[in-house]
Design an enzyme around this catalytic site. Structure first.
Site, PDB file in Angstrom:
ATOM      1  N   THR A 129       0.708  -1.245  -0.054  1.00 57.23           N
ATOM      2  CA  THR A 129      -0.111  -0.057  -0.011  1.00 57.23           C
ATOM      3  C   THR A 129       0.778   1.200   0.064  1.00 57.23           C
ATOM      4  O   THR A 129       1.988   1.287   0.543  1.00 57.23           O
ATOM      5  CB  THR A 129      -0.731   0.026   1.204  1.00 57.23           C
ATOM      6  OG1 THR A 129      -1.729   1.201   1.309  1.00 57.23           O
ATOM      7  CG2 THR A 129       0.084  -0.220   2.581  1.00 57.23           C
ATOM      8  N   ASP A 130       0.220   2.161  -0.535  1.00 54.91           N
ATOM      9  CA  ASP A 130       1.068   3.541  -0.558  1.00 54.91           C
ATOM     10  C   ASP A 130       1.177   4.008   0.874  1.00 54.91           C
ATOM     11  O   ASP A 130       1.770   4.869   1.021  1.00 54.91           O
ATOM     12  CB  ASP A 130       0.201   4.651  -1.276  1.00 54.91           C
ATOM     13  CG  ASP A 130      -1.295   5.021  -0.986  1.00 54.91           C
ATOM     14  OD1 ASP A 130      -1.661   4.183   0.024  1.00 54.91           O
ATOM     15  OD2 ASP A 130      -1.895   5.700  -1.522  1.00 54.91           O
ATOM     16  N   GLU A 131       0.190   3.613   1.715  1.00 55.46           N
ATOM     17  CA  GLU A 131       0.179   4.008   3.181  1.00 55.46           C
ATOM     18  C   GLU A 131       1.708   3.956   3.916  1.00 55.46           C
ATOM     19  O   GLU A 131       2.008   4.395   4.798  1.00 55.46           O
ATOM     20  CB  GLU A 131      -0.605   3.256   4.196  1.00 55.46           C
ATOM     21  CG  GLU A 131      -2.184   3.816   3.682  1.00 55.46           C
ATOM     22  CD  GLU A 131      -3.201   3.685   4.625  1.00 55.46           C
ATOM     23  OE1 GLU A 131      -3.055   3.514   5.760  1.00 55.46           O
ATOM     24  OE2 GLU A 131      -4.320   3.543   3.929  1.00 55.46           O
ATOM     25  N   TYR A 157      -1.516   0.015  11.097  1.00 52.89           N
ATOM     26  CA  TYR A 157      -1.724  -0.754   9.917  1.00 52.89           C
ATOM     27  C   TYR A 157      -0.570  -0.729   9.020  1.00 52.89           C
ATOM     28  O   TYR A 157      -0.142  -1.572   8.485  1.00 52.89           O
ATOM     29  CB  TYR A 157      -3.133  -0.481   8.980  1.00 52.89           C
ATOM     30  CG  TYR A 157      -3.296  -0.849   7.860  1.00 52.89           C
ATOM     31  CD1 TYR A 157      -3.198  -2.134   7.478  1.00 52.89           C
ATOM     32  CD2 TYR A 157      -3.388   0.314   6.748  1.00 52.89           C
ATOM     33  CE1 TYR A 157      -3.482  -2.448   5.834  1.00 52.89           C
ATOM     34  CE2 TYR A 157      -3.111  -0.108   5.384  1.00 52.89           C
ATOM     35  CZ  TYR A 157      -3.440  -1.259   5.058  1.00 52.89           C
ATOM     36  OH  TYR A 157      -3.341  -1.912   3.664  1.00 52.89           O
ATOM     37  N   LYS A 161       2.181  -3.228   7.347  1.00 57.88           N
ATOM     38  CA  LYS A 161       2.475  -3.539   6.000  1.00 57.88           C
ATOM     39  C   LYS A 161       3.898  -3.236   5.666  1.00 57.88           C
ATOM     40  O   LYS A 161       4.461  -3.971   4.883  1.00 57.88           O
ATOM     41  CB  LYS A 161       1.343  -2.633   5.169  1.00 57.88           C
ATOM     42  CG  LYS A 161      -0.067  -2.963   5.361  1.00 57.88           C
ATOM     43  CD  LYS A 161      -0.363  -4.367   4.627  1.00 57.88           C
ATOM     44  CE  LYS A 161      -0.220  -4.651   3.055  1.00 57.88           C
ATOM     45  NZ  LYS A 161      -0.761  -5.701   2.786  1.00 57.88           N
TER      46      LYS A 161
HETATM   47  P1  NAD Z   1     -10.062  -7.158   2.785  1.00 58.48           P
HETATM   48  O1  NAD Z   1     -10.054  -6.931   4.272  1.00 58.48           O
HETATM   49  O2  NAD Z   1     -11.289  -6.956   2.248  1.00 58.48           O
HETATM   50  O3  NAD Z   1      -9.593  -8.620   2.525  1.00 58.48           O
HETATM   51  C1  NAD Z   1      -8.630  -9.296   3.283  1.00 58.48           C
HETATM   52  C2  NAD Z   1      -8.795 -10.741   3.310  1.00 58.48           C
HETATM   53  O4  NAD Z   1      -7.526 -11.321   3.714  1.00 58.48           O
HETATM   54  C3  NAD Z   1      -9.999 -11.416   3.806  1.00 58.48           C
HETATM   55  O5  NAD Z   1     -10.786 -12.096   2.944  1.00 58.48           O
HETATM   56  C4  NAD Z   1      -9.414 -11.985   4.974  1.00 58.48           C
HETATM   57  O6  NAD Z   1     -10.484 -13.286   5.420  1.00 58.48           O
HETATM   58  C5  NAD Z   1      -8.125 -12.520   4.488  1.00 58.48           C
HETATM   59  N1  NAD Z   1      -7.250 -12.723   5.498  1.00 58.48           N
HETATM   60  C6  NAD Z   1      -6.974 -12.045   6.595  1.00 58.48           C
HETATM   61  N2  NAD Z   1      -5.938 -12.459   7.506  1.00 58.48           N
HETATM   62  C7  NAD Z   1      -5.692 -13.548   6.860  1.00 58.48           C
HETATM   63  C8  NAD Z   1      -4.894 -14.761   7.517  1.00 58.48           C
HETATM   64  N3  NAD Z   1      -4.104 -14.599   8.573  1.00 58.48           N
HETATM   65  N4  NAD Z   1      -4.846 -16.054   6.557  1.00 58.48           N
HETATM   66  C9  NAD Z   1      -5.562 -16.159   5.533  1.00 58.48           C
HETATM   67  N5  NAD Z   1      -6.752 -15.092   5.094  1.00 58.48           N
HETATM   68  C10 NAD Z   1      -6.436 -14.049   5.808  1.00 58.48           C
HETATM   69  O7  NAD Z   1      -8.697  -6.253   2.108  1.00 58.48           O
HETATM   70  P2  NAD Z   1      -8.548  -5.754   0.711  1.00 58.48           P
HETATM   71  O8  NAD Z   1      -9.021  -4.136   0.801  1.00 58.48           O
HETATM   72  O9  NAD Z   1      -9.205  -6.624  -0.271  1.00 58.48           O
HETATM   73  O10 NAD Z   1      -7.301  -5.589   0.945  1.00 58.48           O
HETATM   74  C11 NAD Z   1      -6.224  -6.474   0.176  1.00 58.48           C
HETATM   75  C12 NAD Z   1      -4.979  -6.120  -0.054  1.00 58.48           C
HETATM   76  O11 NAD Z   1      -4.570  -5.015  -0.548  1.00 58.48           O
HETATM   77  C13 NAD Z   1      -4.386  -6.162   1.695  1.00 58.48           C
HETATM   78  O12 NAD Z   1      -3.080  -6.625   1.822  1.00 58.48           O
HETATM   79  C14 NAD Z   1      -4.173  -4.724   1.770  1.00 58.48           C
HETATM   80  O13 NAD Z   1      -3.111  -4.074   2.697  1.00 58.48           O
HETATM   81  C15 NAD Z   1      -3.902  -4.128   0.319  1.00 58.48           C
HETATM   82  N6  NAD Z   1      -4.352  -2.724  -0.063  1.00 58.48           N
HETATM   83  C16 NAD Z   1      -5.696  -2.576  -0.085  1.00 58.48           C
HETATM   84  C17 NAD Z   1      -6.223  -1.259  -0.641  1.00 58.48           C
HETATM   85  C18 NAD Z   1      -7.646  -0.932  -0.687  1.00 58.48           C
HETATM   86  O14 NAD Z   1      -7.939   0.429  -1.061  1.00 58.48           O
HETATM   87  N7  NAD Z   1      -8.439  -1.632  -0.304  1.00 58.48           N
HETATM   88  C19 NAD Z   1      -5.317  -0.359  -0.901  1.00 58.48           C
HETATM   89  C20 NAD Z   1      -3.844  -0.804  -0.839  1.00 58.48           C
HETATM   90  C21 NAD Z   1      -3.293  -1.918  -0.506  1.00 58.48           C
HETATM   91  O1  TDX Z   2     -16.358   6.782   8.060  1.00 54.96           O
HETATM   92  C1  TDX Z   2     -15.396   7.170   7.508  1.00 54.96           C
HETATM   93  N1  TDX Z   2     -14.972   8.627   7.518  1.00 54.96           N
HETATM   94  C2  TDX Z   2     -14.144   9.161   6.923  1.00 54.96           C
HETATM   95  O2  TDX Z   2     -13.971  10.565   6.891  1.00 54.96           O
HETATM   96  C3  TDX Z   2     -14.329   6.616   7.012  1.00 54.96           C
HETATM   97  C4  TDX Z   2     -14.261   4.846   7.102  1.00 54.96           C
HETATM   98  C5  TDX Z   2     -13.153   7.145   6.700  1.00 54.96           C
HETATM   99  N2  TDX Z   2     -13.009   8.390   6.330  1.00 54.96           N
HETATM  100  C6  TDX Z   2     -11.979   9.281   5.692  1.00 54.96           C
HETATM  101  C7  TDX Z   2     -10.370   8.438   6.310  1.00 54.96           C
HETATM  102  C8  TDX Z   2      -9.605   8.491   4.968  1.00 54.96           C
HETATM  103  O3  TDX Z   2      -9.121   9.984   5.002  1.00 54.96           O
HETATM  104  O4  TDX Z   2     -11.938   8.670   4.172  1.00 54.96           O
HETATM  105  C9  TDX Z   2     -10.559   8.183   3.753  1.00 54.96           C
HETATM  106  C10 TDX Z   2     -10.433   6.876   3.444  1.00 54.96           C
HETATM  107  O5  TDX Z   2     -10.616   5.899   4.609  1.00 54.96           O
HETATM  108  P1  TDX Z   2     -10.814   4.369   4.342  1.00 54.96           P
HETATM  109  O6  TDX Z   2     -11.827   4.113   3.439  1.00 54.96           O
HETATM  110  O7  TDX Z   2     -10.813   3.844   5.691  1.00 54.96           O
HETATM  111  O8  TDX Z   2      -9.017   4.246   3.727  1.00 54.96           O
HETATM  112  P2  TDX Z   2      -7.761   4.598   4.195  1.00 54.96           P
HETATM  113  O9  TDX Z   2      -7.540   4.775   5.461  1.00 54.96           O
HETATM  114  O10 TDX Z   2      -7.196   5.550   3.279  1.00 54.96           O
HETATM  115  O11 TDX Z   2      -7.028   3.345   3.775  1.00 54.96           O
HETATM  116  C11 TDX Z   2      -7.624   2.288   2.407  1.00 54.96           C
HETATM  117  O12 TDX Z   2      -6.502   2.557   1.604  1.00 54.96           O
HETATM  118  C12 TDX Z   2      -5.087   2.252   1.568  1.00 54.96           C
HETATM  119  C13 TDX Z   2      -7.447   0.902   2.919  1.00 54.96           C
HETATM  120  O13 TDX Z   2      -8.383   0.740   3.693  1.00 54.96           O
HETATM  121  C14 TDX Z   2      -6.099   0.395   3.130  1.00 54.96           C
HETATM  122  O14 TDX Z   2      -6.289  -0.952   3.344  1.00 54.96           O
HETATM  123  C15 TDX Z   2      -5.186   0.642   2.069  1.00 54.96           C
HETATM  124  O15 TDX Z   2      -3.862   0.261   2.192  1.00 54.96           O
END
Ligand code: NAD
Ligand code: TDX
Length: 348
Positions: A129-131, A157, A161
């Site tokens: 992730t960019d985070e 978090y 990562k």
């Molecule tokens: P999500 O929470 O929707 O899905 C995560 C999945 O991993 C779930 O199905 C969960 O059951 C499984 N999991 C968690 N711990 C586990 C373990 N110990 N063993 C087996 N399975 C396990 O998350 P997402 O949004 O789909 O993110 C997927 C990946 O992408 C993550 O690594 C996250 O850090 C990365 N990522 C997400 C975003 C985003 O915007 N959602 C952005 C950047 C990076």
């Molecule tokens: O209720 C809310 N109100 C609000 O203002 C929530 C849930 C979020 N926010 C804000 C916080 C953030 O600035 O919105 C922005 C986006 O929040 P999230 O959807 O929680 O995402 P973020 O924290 O940016 O992280 C996401 O992007 C990077 C994913 O959850 C991570 O898994 C990924 O690595």
């Protein structure tokens, strides 16, 4: 540039948001088989995959990435791993960081050890992730994260990562593991767990509830369509250089207030539906991705992320798929595993 092909992929975390989109995408576009290893934590939802359950190229395995023996057994069948499994929600990591260390750090280390003992010929794409780069100031729009930017995570978090990224790099350097890392910005699209801002806000509005906007709403995120992300991951898997990091972005920066106003407009609702609430602790101000490297070296750039069309289409998906998110919000989605696989879910 050489292009690698794969017969069977091990996808970890494939029942989550991005992992399930990836499985749909890869089965639709490549002649590969997929094993989906997922422990079905609260965000794992097999309803995301109901449409491909009968596909003979797909198999679900209920298990944890901390189970090394299971990983070693599955790796015997596979020639590459795409590693999504993680705890993914920043707010949860602020409440309790422990599951983040367990899955994101220890789980990744267990996967790396299993890969080590299964030979050096299997490719790993670690989805990060960019985070991990921390936060950018709002008053310097010219600044973006590039692959050489310092790793400066702020939330538990992001720290977990970052730790996993460093472990992956160390196994590449020390043991010659064929590993690559992707770092993407905020994804949006179908099947996102309604704790993340877009599905939370859209589903709240559909339920007649207000949307909780943190702080002053000026925090900026770069929004990437999940299918653009899936295509980029596949590009890195097939064409990427071993040991490299690739940033993936949507070229689509928006403040949270802009995002909220756009959602309200699409849904025909007014600003009275916004409820300003206390800010997230340590809330990163701005993320912005420089994705020139993957464009220049591998020829990928986003084609599905531009607004307002992509946001409208995503909002419409939640409008059209109310059963999906209502099952999640009510908890009924947890029964799906028992119905399909005849076993009760005992984890998480
Ligand atoms: P999500 O929470 O929707 O899905 C995560 C999945 O991993 C779930 O199905 C969960 O059951 C499984 N999991 C968690 N711990 C586990 C373990 N110990 N063993 C087996 N399975 C396990 O998350 P997402 O949004 O789909 O993110 C997927 C990946 O992408 C993550 O690594 C996250 O850090 C990365 N990522 C997400 C975003 C985003 O915007 N959602 C952005 C950047 C990076
Ligand atoms: O209720 C809310 N109100 C609000 O203002 C929530 C849930 C979020 N926010 C804000 C916080 C953030 O600035 O919105 C922005 C986006 O929040 P999230 O959807 O929680 O995402 P973020 O924290 O940016 O992280 C996401 O992007 C990077 C994913 O959850 C991570 O898994 C990924 O690595």
């Amino acid at each position: 540039m050489s292009i690698q092909t794969f017969k069977k992929l091990l996808v970890t975390g494939g029942a989550g948001f991005i992992g399930s989109n990836f499985i749909h995408f890869v089965l639709a576009t490549r002649p590969v088989s997929v094993i989906n290893l997922d422990c079905l934590s609260y965000s794992g939802n097999l309803e995301n995959l109901s449409a491909i359950e009968a596909d003979e190229r797909y198999r679900f395995v209920h298990g944890d990435i901390n189970d090394r023996q299971l990983l070693e057994d599955l790796l015997k069948e596979c020639d590459a791993v795409v590693h999504f499994a993680a705890e993914s929600h920043v707010d949860r990591s602020i409440i309790d960081a422990r599951p983040f260390v367990k899955s994101n750090v220890m789980g990744t280390q267990t996967l790396l050890d299993a890969l080590r003992s299964s030979g050096q010929d299997k490719r790993l794409v670690h989805v990060s992730t960019d985070e991990v780069y921390g936060s950018l100031p709002l008053d310097k729009p010219e600044l973006k994260f590039h692959e050489e930017s310092p790793i400066k995570p702020n939330s538990p978090y992001a720290a977990s990562k970052a730790a996993s990224d460093l472990l992956v790099q160390s196994y590449h350097e020390t043991f010659g593991l064929d590993a690559l890392i992707t770092r993407c910005s905020n994804n949006f699209g179908a099947y996102q767990f309604p704790e993340k801002v877009i599905p939370l806000f859209v589903t709240n509005l559909l339920e007649g509830k207000k949307v909780p906007l943190y702080g002053d709403g000026k925090n900026v995120r770069d929004w990437l369509h999940v299918l653009d992300h899936c295509e980029a991951i596949l590009t890195v898997l097939e064409k990427g250089q071993s040991g490299e990091v690739y940033n993936i972005g949507g070229n689509n920066e928006r403040s949270n207030l802009e995002l909220t106003q756009a959602i309200l407009q699409i849904m025909g609702q007014g600003p009275e539906m916004i409820e300003y609430v206390a800010d997230r602790l340590g809330h990163d101000r701005r993320y912005a991705i420089d994705a020139e490297k993957i464009k220049r070296e591998l020829g990928w750039e986003p084609t599905r992320s531009s607004w307002p069309e992509a946001l409208e289409e995503t909002v419409q998906w939640y409008v059209d798929n109310q059963d999906w998110w209502r099952h999640v919000k009510s908890g009924a989605y947890r029964d799906y595993y028992q119905l399909q696989y005849g076993q009760r879910l005992t984890t998480h």
